[in-house]
Each structure stands twice: as structure tokens, then as C-alpha cells.
Design an enzyme around this catalytic site. Structure first.
Site, short mmCIF file in Angstrom:
data_model
loop_
_atom_site.label_atom_id
_atom_site.label_comp_id
_atom_site.label_asym_id
_atom_site.label_seq_id
_atom_site.Cartn_x
_atom_site.Cartn_y
_atom_site.Cartn_z
N LYS A 130 1.17 -1.23 -0.17
CA LYS A 130 -0.37 0.41 -0.50
C LYS A 130 1.24 1.40 0.05
CE LYS A 130 -3.67 1.80 2.93
NZ LYS A 130 -4.86 1.95 4.28
N SER B 193 -10.01 1.60 2.95
CA SER B 193 -8.42 2.40 2.37
C SER B 193 -7.67 1.66 1.29
CB SER B 193 -7.93 3.56 3.15
OG SER B 193 -6.95 2.66 4.32
N SER C 287 -10.38 -0.53 7.31
CA SER C 287 -9.38 -0.42 5.48
C SER C 287 -8.59 -2.04 4.83
CB SER C 287 -8.70 1.15 5.72
OG SER C 287 -8.99 2.47 5.99
#
Lengths: 95, 497
Positions: free
Chosen positions: B79, B154, B178
């Protein structure tokens, strides 16, 4: 509660955020909605509750006061917007 | 093995160990898939093809020297919230569009040391603030199961990329859901560890008392492998906990007979899509056939989780994000008139709408005279929410329920209404507030879209969560489904270069 345009402008100033004029009514509306939602907290009596400091009751660790980091000023300044002679440059603060 | 792109981390690890393929071959295969297929998803912000091939060659040399571990040569993605030395770390924001960190996050350096190959950095909601991956400066990510729908957020780029098998596994972070919510919406196994289990060093901070990194994988067995390398004490994270890391893979097959599972009645009420509830009920019945004892429990303060979170998270975000001032790194506005103008315009132009909204909520609740009414009140409610779980774990071993109240929703559907968006995380937020580990695993489909089952465990019971998820995955094959259109045979199209 309902936040006004001037409330939003004041919060944005405290947060050091320049907002576009046309965005302010939208922020007033959504910030009001969020604070109204958050107000559900008030339904609970918490007089005798100890606030949580850490989920596992851990405390801050201490370490010996020794230098552990090496000097990497050049690497750090390589990604800065504006530097000169090892200093970070900003607009003039003192006349 | 003909379809390497469909293979799990566990299978790829075995194939590398057996010499059936090399890391360079795997790296080329997945880089080729990203190149051909990611236009449809937008799941990567940066792809590091050249560097990845160098790392793959190094991994193959290491294996030839007899020094390989289970992750040596395995392609992964991070990420774009984890700092990577020499590779841009944008955090999905214009503010950090030009930011190349001068160091690696601990998660990154640990996986690098294990010999994993980084293919690139995945798309995400800006500064991890969002539940749909629509707030990214680099554009929305699409759900591979239906490109008109969101992948969740997210960690939406990581979830979409793994679901489409553009990469075998990826890292994510979870502040209010997330990792788990995108895992649910994309049909993956995603784990948010106990607060303090995985180092936050070099993981760009959003809400420091809630943030935790973890794996997004195809299966619990894969998540066990990845967590093994990610977890552990780190003196560079002041909230890292010095607690032994068990052998997660060794625990996977333990029998579940006698396992006590609690179903919180508050997680099955109004607001839950009945079709999602039905899939969760079916999964619970599978656990019963595996010997688990299921009972209803109550977490009475459940409805307070979202309001409490939207004080704590914005307050910490407004404080953490005050560092972005246009002076030392990141975005700076053009021609500032004075220092105040430099701060305000750099931040106003560098941050997107949702980030600004949360900074302002945080600034408001922390402003003079409001601390007791908001932050202190929220920390007291956080204690009550945590107490609910403590009482529950006196009678049950695991808590089960839905991860998300609905399947993936259409792009744009909740963008104009922050409260609706925030309610996407109604079942995931409490575990962050209490610091507990929680996992989402696929448990079926509704109208062709994946449904996630959430398991919440007591502190440091990641091994039990992975064990329970793995046993379920031995009985079901939801986790092996690949979205139509992304399951091209690697032989049919040739190996990408």
C-alpha cells in the site's frame, strides 16, 4: 447545531487551510452533519468512566539518552521544496 | 502447475522451493498482468518493474545459495502508505506526489529481508481516509468483480490487485476497517492485527492510536505466512508491543471442536442487508459442523463506535497532518506572499476534500474549551466499548458477524454523503477502538459480489483467528474464486515481459 460560513472560515484558519469560496457552504453542511452524528455520544453518562489511554494499558517506553541517528541532512534536504546552504527557505518572516 | 497467477502464496512458495519456477519468471508473469489488466482497475500508483526484476534475480541467487525462506522470491505489493527508500510514497495525495522517502518502513524492510520482491505501490484513499478508494488523488480504484463498483477502502488498490491476481498478496493498513472492508468487498482474507503487533514505523500516520498494518491475501494460510514476516517488536515504534510471535502456520490446522463463537445481536439488526446476513448465517452453520459452539452475545455500546471514532480519528489526523506545511517536504504552493499564505495554500491545494473535512472536524473538537466535550468523552466511550469486548471474551473465544453491512456499492453512490460512507465501517471500527485483532474472510456471494465474514479475537490471538479462517477455507472454496475477465490462462497470452 449548525455551523455558519464564518465558523468554517475560523476552523479553516486554525487548521491553516485555504478553502475555495465555493466549497465553504458544502463544508458547513457536512461538518454540521458529522458533529450532529457525533453528538450521539452525549446520550451516555460517563461521569465514573476512566478514559482509555492505551488499549493494552501499555506505557511509553524509555531508552538511554544516547545518540542513535546519523546525520542525513543532505538526503532529507534533497526532497525539500527550497533549500540553500543547508537551510530550509520560507518567505521572509521578520521585516 | 499451469496457472501460476491463480496460485496462492503458499503454493508459489512451494513451487519456488521445488524449482518448478524462478522468482524472475513469477515477477515477469505478474508484471505482465499488471501491464495488461490494471487499466481496468487503477489499482497501482507506481509499478517498479526494473527494481522488481533486480530483486527477483537476487532472490533466485539467494535460493541457489541455499539461503531462501518461505517468502524469498515471492512478488508482493505495498500500500502506498508504507515508506519505501528510493520509490515514491504518495499516500494517495497530491501533498506527497513528489515525496521519495529516504528510508524504508519496518514492514517494508522486514519483507525485503525475507526476500520478497516488491512489484509496486498500490492505490488508496488519500491518507487512508475513505471506505471506497474514491478519495485518491490518482483516481478511484474499480472492483474487479464489477468495475462499476468500489473495491472498498482505504486499502482498495491492494484489495483489487490481489482479487484480480495482479499480485499474489499485498500489505494494507486498517484504522477503522481499511483492510477488512476492502477484503470483504473484493473476496479476500484480510487481517488487522492487535494494536502494537506490527510496527508503525514508516507507515504514514493517520490516527496513531488506531492505525495498524496487516496482510491482504487470497487465504488465511497466505495471511499467516505474510503476518509471520510483518509481526514483531520494533524499538523504532514507541507503541510496538514486545510480545512473542507464535508460528502462525503451525496453528492453522488445529481442530475447532469446542471453540466458542459469539454472535453479537447488535451486528445483525437494522442496517444489515438481509442477503449479507444470510451468507453470514450460513458460514456460522459451517462452523457448527466443524464442532464450534455458537451462542448469541451482546455488545451493548456498538452504536457508539461510529460517533466515537469520528472524534478520535479526526482529532489525531488533524494533529498528525499538521506536519505537512510546505516547508521541509511535500507540496508547496506557487509564489507564497508570506509564511501564513505558504501554509494555508500548500495545505489547501495539497489536500483533497475528505482530508480537509477530517482535519477541520479534528481541529474543531480539539479547539480551546471543547476537549472535555469531545476527545475526553470519546476516550471514555472507547473504554466502555472495550469493556463490552472484555466481558464477551470471558464467555466466548471468537466473535463472528458481517464485515460490512452491504456488498460493494456503485462508484459515486456515497461520495456526497460522508455519514453514509462512514456507516460502511459500522462493524469494523470497534475492533480498532479496542485495539483487538480482527479478520475478514469470504463467505459467499450476493448477485455475483463477495460477502465477508468478520472474526474478532481477544488480544494477540491472531493465531486463533487464522486457524478458524483456515478451517473454514478447508470446507469452502469462496476464497479460490477469481473475478471473470481476470482469469486468463497464463499460457494463452504468453508470459508478460
Amino acid at each position: 447545531m449548525s455551523l455558519t460560513r464564518s465558523d468554517v472560515e475560523k476552523i479553516a484558519h486554525l487548521a491553516r487551510l485555504a478553502l475555495r469560496e465555493e466549497d465553504i457552504p458544502g463544508y458547513a453542511r457536512t461538518l454540521t452533519a458529522i458533529l450532529d452524528m457525533v453528538a450521539q455520544m452525549n446520550a451516555v453518562d460517563t461521569r465514573d468512566v476512566t478514559p482509555m489511554a492505551h488499549p493494552l494499558d501499555a506505557v511509553q517506553r524509555l531508552r538511554p539518552d544516547e545518540v542513535t541517528e546519523t546525520d542525513q541532512r543532505e538526503r532529507f534536504q534533497a526532497i525539500a521544496p527550497q533549500v540553500e546552504a543547508g537551510l530550509y527557505l520560507v518567505p521572509r518572516v521578520i521585516e | 502447475m499451469t496457472d501460476l497467477h491463480r496460485a496462492s502464496l503458499t503454493q508459489l512458495s512451494a513451487a519456488l522451493a521445488a524449482g518448478e519456477c524462478s522468482s524472475v519468471e513469477l515477477t515477469r508473469l505478474f508484471l505482465g498482468r499488471i501491464q495488461r489488466l490494471d487499466d481496468r482497475l487503477n489499482s497501482f500508483i507506481s509499478v517498479c518493474a526494473e527494481q522488481a526484476l533486480d530483486e527477483a534475480h537476487a532472490a533466485d541467487r539467494r535460493r541457489a545459495a541455499g539461503e531462501a525462506g518461505p517468502l524469498t522470491g515471492i512478488p508482493l505489493a505495498h500500500k502506498d502508505i508504507f515508506c519505501t527508500d528510493g520509490v515514491r510514497t504518495s499516500c494517495g495525495s497530491r501533498m506527497l506526489d513528489n515525496f521519495v522517502a529516504p528510508y524504508d518502513a519496518t514492514v517494508v524492510s522486514r519483507l525485503k529481508a525475507a526476500g520478497a520482491v516488491m512489484l509496486g505501490k498500490t492505490n488508496m484513499d488519500e491518507f487512508a481516509m475513505g471506505s471506497s478508494n474514491e478519495t485518491s488523488y490518482y483516481g478511484a480504484v474499480r472492483n474487479p468483480w464489477d468495475p462499476a463498483r468500489v473495491p472498498g477502502g482505504s486499502s482498495g488498490g491492494s484489495a483489487a490487485a490481489v482479487a484480480a491476481r495482479l499480485v499474489p498478496a499485498a500489505t494494507g493498513t486498517d484504522t477503522g476497517g481499511s483492510i477488512r472492508q476492502p477484503a470483504a468487498l473484493c473476496g479476500l482474507t484480510g487481517l488487522k492485527p492487535t494494536y502494537g503487533r506490527v510496527s508503525r514505523y514508516g507507515m504514514i500516520a493517520f490516527a496513531s492510536s488506531l492505525d495498524q498494518g496487516g496482510p491482504l491475501c487470497q487465504s488465511a494460510a497466505d495471511a499467516a505466512l505474510l503476518l509471520q514476516a510483518m509481526a514483531g517488536f520494533d524499538e523504532r515504534d514507541s507503541t510496538s508491543i514486545d510480545h512473542p510471535v507464535p508460528d502462525y502456520s503451525a496453528m492453522l490446522d488445529a481442530p475447532l471442536s469446542g471453540l466458542k463463537i459469539g454472535l453479537p445481536r447488535e451486528y445483525f439488526g437494522a442496517g444489515l442487508d438481509p442477503a449479507v446476513g444470510e451468507r453470514v448465517d450460513q458460514a456460522v452453520r459451517v462452523y457448527e459442523t466443524l464442532g464450534a459452539r455458537v451462542r448469541e452475545i451482546s455488545l451493548p455500546n456498538t452504536t457508539l463506535a461510529v460517533p466515537t471514532y469520528y472524534v478520535v480519528a479526526p482529532a489525531e489526523c488533524s494533529s498528525n497532518l499538521s506536519r505537512y506545511d510546505g516547508v521541509r517536504f511535500g507540496y508547496r504552493c506557487e509564489d507564497p506572499e508570506d509564511l501564513m499564505d505558504l501554509y494555508k495554500r500548500s495545505r489547501g491545494e495539497g489536500f483533497g476534500a475528505e482530508v480537509k473535512r477530517r482535519i477541520m472536524v479534528g481541529t474543531y473538537v480539539l479547539s480551546a474549551g471543547y476537549y472535555d466535550a469531545y476527545y475526553l468523552k470519546a476516550q471514555k466511550l472507547r473504554q466502555l466499548i472495550s469493556d463490552d469486548f472484555r466481558r464477551a471474551f470471558e464467555t466466548v473465544d471468537l466473535i463472528a458477524g458481517p464485515t460490512s453491512p452491504s456488498v460493494a456499492f456503485p462508484l459515486g453512490a456515497r461520495l456526497e454523503d460522508p455519514i453514509q460512507m462512514y456507516l460502511s465501517d459500522i462493524y469494523t471500527i470497534a475492533a480498532n477502538l479496542a485495539g483487538l485483532p480482527a479478520l475478514s474472510l469470504p463467505c459467499g456471494f450476493v448477485d455475483g459480489l463477495p460477502v465477508g465474514l468478520q472474526l474478532i479475537g481477544d488480544y494477540f490471538t491472531e493465531d486463533r483467528l487464522l486457524n478458524a479462517a483456515h478451517r473454514y477455507q478447508q470446507e469452502t472454496d469462496w476464497h479460490e474464486r477469481v473475478p471473470p475477465g481476470f482469469d486468463e490462462s497464463s499460457q494463452a497470452v504468453g508470459e508478460g515481459d
